[in-house]
Design a protein around this motif. Sequence first.
Motif, PDB file in Angstrom:
ATOM      1  N   ARG A 186       0.808  -1.215   0.000  1.00 56.73           N
ATOM      2  CA  ARG A 186       0.000   0.000   0.000  1.00 56.73           C
ATOM      3  C   ARG A 186       0.839   1.261   0.000  1.00 56.73           C
ATOM      4  O   ARG A 186       0.383   2.323  -0.432  1.00 56.73           O
ATOM      5  N   GLY A 187       2.097   1.174   0.446  1.00 55.15           N
ATOM      6  CA  GLY A 187       2.955   2.350   0.472  1.00 55.15           C
ATOM      7  C   GLY A 187       3.670   2.633  -0.826  1.00 55.15           C
ATOM      8  O   GLY A 187       4.359   3.642  -0.962  1.00 55.15           O
ATOM      9  N   GLU A 188       3.530   1.751  -1.822  1.00 54.06           N
ATOM     10  CA  GLU A 188       4.223   1.915  -3.099  1.00 54.06           C
ATOM     11  C   GLU A 188       3.349   2.696  -4.087  1.00 54.06           C
ATOM     12  O   GLU A 188       2.140   2.481  -4.158  1.00 54.06           O
ATOM     13  N   ARG A 189       4.000   3.588  -4.844  1.00 56.57           N
ATOM     14  CA  ARG A 189       3.296   4.334  -5.895  1.00 56.57           C
ATOM     15  C   ARG A 189       3.996   4.211  -7.243  1.00 56.57           C
ATOM     16  O   ARG A 189       3.607   4.842  -8.207  1.00 56.57           O
ATOM     17  N   THR A 190       5.045   3.412  -7.282  1.00 51.51           N
ATOM     18  CA  THR A 190       5.775   3.218  -8.541  1.00 51.51           C
ATOM     19  C   THR A 190       6.351   1.815  -8.551  1.00 51.51           C
ATOM     20  O   THR A 190       6.633   1.232  -7.497  1.00 51.51           O
ATOM     21  N   THR A 191       6.510   1.241  -9.728  1.00 60.85           N
ATOM     22  CA  THR A 191       7.069  -0.102  -9.834  1.00 60.85           C
ATOM     23  C   THR A 191       7.667  -0.309 -11.221  1.00 60.85           C
ATOM     24  O   THR A 191       7.327   0.410 -12.173  1.00 60.85           O
ATOM     25  N   LEU A 192       8.547  -1.276 -11.321  1.00 64.08           N
ATOM     26  CA  LEU A 192       9.179  -1.639 -12.586  1.00 64.08           C
ATOM     27  C   LEU A 192       8.590  -2.951 -13.067  1.00 64.08           C
ATOM     28  O   LEU A 192       8.562  -3.940 -12.330  1.00 64.08           O
ATOM     29  N   ILE A 193       8.081  -2.977 -14.285  1.00 66.70           N
ATOM     30  CA  ILE A 193       7.536  -4.192 -14.901  1.00 66.70           C
ATOM     31  C   ILE A 193       8.552  -4.699 -15.914  1.00 66.70           C
ATOM     32  O   ILE A 193       8.918  -3.983 -16.852  1.00 66.70           O
ATOM     33  N   THR A 194       9.042  -5.917 -15.723  1.00 68.71           N
ATOM     34  CA  THR A 194      10.071  -6.481 -16.595  1.00 68.71           C
ATOM     35  C   THR A 194       9.533  -7.708 -17.334  1.00 68.71           C
ATOM     36  O   THR A 194       8.385  -8.112 -17.161  1.00 68.71           O
ATOM     37  N   GLY A 195      10.390  -8.300 -18.171  1.00 71.02           N
ATOM     38  CA  GLY A 195      10.004  -9.491 -18.911  1.00 71.02           C
ATOM     39  C   GLY A 195       9.115  -9.216 -20.105  1.00 71.02           C
ATOM     40  O   GLY A 195       8.423 -10.118 -20.592  1.00 71.02           O
ATOM     41  N   LEU A 196       9.118  -7.980 -20.608  1.00 67.08           N
ATOM     42  CA  LEU A 196       8.291  -7.630 -21.766  1.00 67.08           C
ATOM     43  C   LEU A 196       9.026  -7.926 -23.076  1.00 67.08           C
ATOM     44  O   LEU A 196      10.223  -8.210 -23.074  1.00 67.08           O
ATOM     45  N   ARG A 197       8.312  -7.839 -24.183  1.00 64.52           N
ATOM     46  CA  ARG A 197       8.900  -8.118 -25.496  1.00 64.52           C
ATOM     47  C   ARG A 197       9.313  -6.822 -26.186  1.00 64.52           C
ATOM     48  O   ARG A 197       8.613  -5.795 -26.068  1.00 64.52           O
ATOM     49  N   PRO A 198      10.433  -6.855 -26.923  1.00 60.95           N
ATOM     50  CA  PRO A 198      10.864  -5.648 -27.642  1.00 60.95           C
ATOM     51  C   PRO A 198       9.844  -5.222 -28.696  1.00 60.95           C
ATOM     52  O   PRO A 198       9.160  -6.051 -29.298  1.00 60.95           O
ATOM     53  N   GLY A 199       9.746  -3.902 -28.898  1.00 66.38           N
ATOM     54  CA  GLY A 199       8.905  -3.362 -29.956  1.00 66.38           C
ATOM     55  C   GLY A 199       7.442  -3.724 -29.841  1.00 66.38           C
ATOM     56  O   GLY A 199       6.765  -3.911 -30.846  1.00 66.38           O
ATOM     57  N   THR A 200       6.928  -3.817 -28.622  1.00 62.82           N
ATOM     58  CA  THR A 200       5.545  -4.257 -28.403  1.00 62.82           C
ATOM     59  C   THR A 200       4.777  -3.207 -27.606  1.00 62.82           C
ATOM     60  O   THR A 200       5.309  -2.614 -26.665  1.00 62.82           O
ATOM     61  N   SER A 201       3.515  -2.999 -27.975  1.00 62.63           N
ATOM     62  CA  SER A 201       2.661  -2.042 -27.280  1.00 62.63           C
ATOM     63  C   SER A 201       1.882  -2.752 -26.173  1.00 62.63           C
ATOM     64  O   SER A 201       1.316  -3.827 -26.399  1.00 62.63           O
ATOM     65  N   TYR A 202       1.859  -2.157 -24.974  1.00 65.07           N
ATOM     66  CA  TYR A 202       1.171  -2.734 -23.830  1.00 65.07           C
ATOM     67  C   TYR A 202       0.232  -1.696 -23.216  1.00 65.07           C
ATOM     68  O   TYR A 202       0.520  -0.496 -23.227  1.00 65.07           O
ATOM     69  N   SER A 203      -0.859  -2.182 -22.628  1.00 60.42           N
ATOM     70  CA  SER A 203      -1.798  -1.326 -21.908  1.00 60.42           C
ATOM     71  C   SER A 203      -1.835  -1.769 -20.453  1.00 60.42           C
ATOM     72  O   SER A 203      -2.058  -2.955 -20.160  1.00 60.42           O
ATOM     73  N   PHE A 204      -1.596  -0.834 -19.529  1.00 60.97           N
ATOM     74  CA  PHE A 204      -1.541  -1.145 -18.110  1.00 60.97           C
ATOM     75  C   PHE A 204      -2.589  -0.346 -17.338  1.00 60.97           C
ATOM     76  O   PHE A 204      -2.867   0.818 -17.660  1.00 60.97           O
ATOM     77  N   THR A 205      -3.170  -0.971 -16.313  1.00 63.23           N
ATOM     78  CA  THR A 205      -4.056  -0.288 -15.377  1.00 63.23           C
ATOM     79  C   THR A 205      -3.685  -0.715 -13.965  1.00 63.23           C
ATOM     80  O   THR A 205      -2.994  -1.731 -13.760  1.00 63.23           O
ATOM     81  N   VAL A 206      -4.172   0.047 -12.974  1.00 61.17           N
ATOM     82  CA  VAL A 206      -3.893  -0.232 -11.567  1.00 61.17           C
ATOM     83  C   VAL A 206      -5.214  -0.243 -10.803  1.00 61.17           C
ATOM     84  O   VAL A 206      -6.078   0.613 -11.022  1.00 61.17           O
ATOM     85  N   LYS A 207      -5.374  -1.211  -9.901  1.00 60.00           N
ATOM     86  CA  LYS A 207      -6.518  -1.266  -8.994  1.00 60.00           C
ATOM     87  C   LYS A 207      -6.017  -1.287  -7.557  1.00 60.00           C
ATOM     88  O   LYS A 207      -4.987  -1.911  -7.256  1.00 60.00           O
ATOM     89  N   ALA A 208      -6.750  -0.638  -6.676  1.00 65.51           N
ATOM     90  CA  ALA A 208      -6.468  -0.708  -5.239  1.00 65.51           C
ATOM     91  C   ALA A 208      -7.314  -1.823  -4.626  1.00 65.51           C
ATOM     92  O   ALA A 208      -8.430  -2.105  -5.079  1.00 65.51           O
ATOM     93  N   ARG A 209      -6.763  -2.439  -3.586  1.00 65.19           N
ATOM     94  CA  ARG A 209      -7.440  -3.558  -2.926  1.00 65.19           C
ATOM     95  C   ARG A 209      -7.405  -3.326  -1.423  1.00 65.19           C
ATOM     96  O   ARG A 209      -6.381  -2.887  -0.892  1.00 65.19           O
ATOM     97  N   ASP A 210      -8.506  -3.589  -0.720  1.00 65.25           N
ATOM     98  CA  ASP A 210      -8.488  -3.428   0.729  1.00 65.25           C
ATOM     99  C   ASP A 210      -8.440  -4.787   1.419  1.00 65.25           C
ATOM    100  O   ASP A 210      -8.429  -5.839   0.764  1.00 65.25           O
ATOM    101  N   ALA A 211      -8.391  -4.783   2.759  1.00 65.83           N
ATOM    102  CA  ALA A 211      -8.219  -6.024   3.512  1.00 65.83           C
ATOM    103  C   ALA A 211      -9.388  -6.982   3.349  1.00 65.83           C
ATOM    104  O   ALA A 211      -9.248  -8.193   3.567  1.00 65.83           O
ATOM    105  N   ALA A 212     -10.552  -6.476   2.965  1.00 66.25           N
ATOM    106  CA  ALA A 212     -11.734  -7.319   2.780  1.00 66.25           C
ATOM    107  C   ALA A 212     -11.876  -7.810   1.342  1.00 66.25           C
ATOM    108  O   ALA A 212     -12.919  -8.347   0.958  1.00 66.25           O
ATOM    109  N   ASP A 213     -10.836  -7.623   0.533  1.00 66.06           N
ATOM    110  CA  ASP A 213     -10.828  -8.058  -0.874  1.00 66.06           C
ATOM    111  C   ASP A 213     -11.789  -7.275  -1.751  1.00 66.06           C
ATOM    112  O   ASP A 213     -12.259  -7.778  -2.776  1.00 66.06           O
ATOM    113  N   ASN A 214     -12.083  -6.043  -1.363  1.00 68.27           N
ATOM    114  CA  ASN A 214     -12.814  -5.147  -2.254  1.00 68.27           C
ATOM    115  C   ASN A 214     -11.829  -4.479  -3.192  1.00 68.27           C
ATOM    116  O   ASN A 214     -10.770  -3.999  -2.747  1.00 68.27           O
ATOM    117  N   PHE A 215     -12.149  -4.440  -4.483  1.00 70.49           N
ATOM    118  CA  PHE A 215     -11.276  -3.829  -5.478  1.00 70.49           C
ATOM    119  C   PHE A 215     -11.864  -2.502  -5.949  1.00 70.49           C
ATOM    120  O   PHE A 215     -13.071  -2.384  -6.158  1.00 70.49           O
TER     121      PHE A 215
END
Length: 341
Positions: A186-215
């Motif tokens: 919960r304290g992180e606001r940035t991250t590195l995503i690795t293992g991707l393919r060269p020359g490829t377009s990706y779409s990313f989204t982020v969801k928050a999750r609470d202790a009761a598994d609500n997204f």
Amino acid sequence: MRRTPHLSTPPPFRLTALLAATACALTACAWGGDQNAKDVRPPTAPRGVTVQAGSATTAHVMWNQATDDTEVTGYDVYRGATRVKRVPGGKHMVDVVGLKPSTEYTFTVRARDAAGNVGPAGKKLTVTTPAAAAADREPPSRPGAARGTAEGARAVTLSWGASTDDQGVASYEIYQGTSKIHSVGRGERTTLITGLRPGTSYSFTVKARDAADNFSPASRAVRLTTKADSGGKDGASGAAGTAPAGFHAATHRADGAYYIDLSWTPPHTGGAVSEYQIHLDGRTATSLVFGGTAPRGKATHSFYVGKEPGAAHRVKLRAKLPDGTWGAYSPERAVTTGRSS
């Protein structure tokens, strides 16, 4: 008069076949046999294991790629002494569900190969799930706008704004399209995503999750395209965002010998970086593996270089990323034994 039995001599081709079959039996050769039967060497222990409580009942376990003399075909994830997940060799993370709130758990990961050899366990990590929120049906707010930068050919850096929740955010989940690919605390606001393919377009989204598994609702999507070339050799991404930051080198003398002192800030990968490679005077000198808890903030290391004063050296280092590849090198620093830096 007793006659001596006649002993016929096998034709040459029969004799050759007989000798070959005998030699095969004595040496346990395997014509057309299962080559994996000869594979008795297990894979290495996975490094860079991290675990993060995703909610009151889940934990997210990640690790770096293990190595094997043939091929790693899968990973086994253990909770204590019990195997709770088995995943294929191309996957390096998993969600463990069905946990109890406010409970401490220990996780380890083992690699296995096609011959069934199971390697030693990686580092043991302990996590405590948060307390359950009674009758919590309120999801967190939508994370702030996601932003990102392509880091060479196989990685991207993502950042986003904080979510709010009436009981508190437990974690952030990162999605590539509709597939969850990462989880951070919960304290992180940035991250590195690795293992991707060269020359490829990706779409990313982020969801928050609470202790009761609500997204929460997903953040606004951010689309990023990796560079077309590999950007480096030996599996290195070559991207500046994967390099250790604030790298500094100095020397000191102790007990008649000289040492090089290094300090740096690990790259932001969404987890601890436990392995680095140190490059000294144009060649790889050593690998540095942090035991226990790897530093997330400033990291330091000191190593012996000799007893001669006035010796000039060049040094740099790079981190091993979550997908098992090497990140970009830090800037190279020059030091001279016996001189202040």
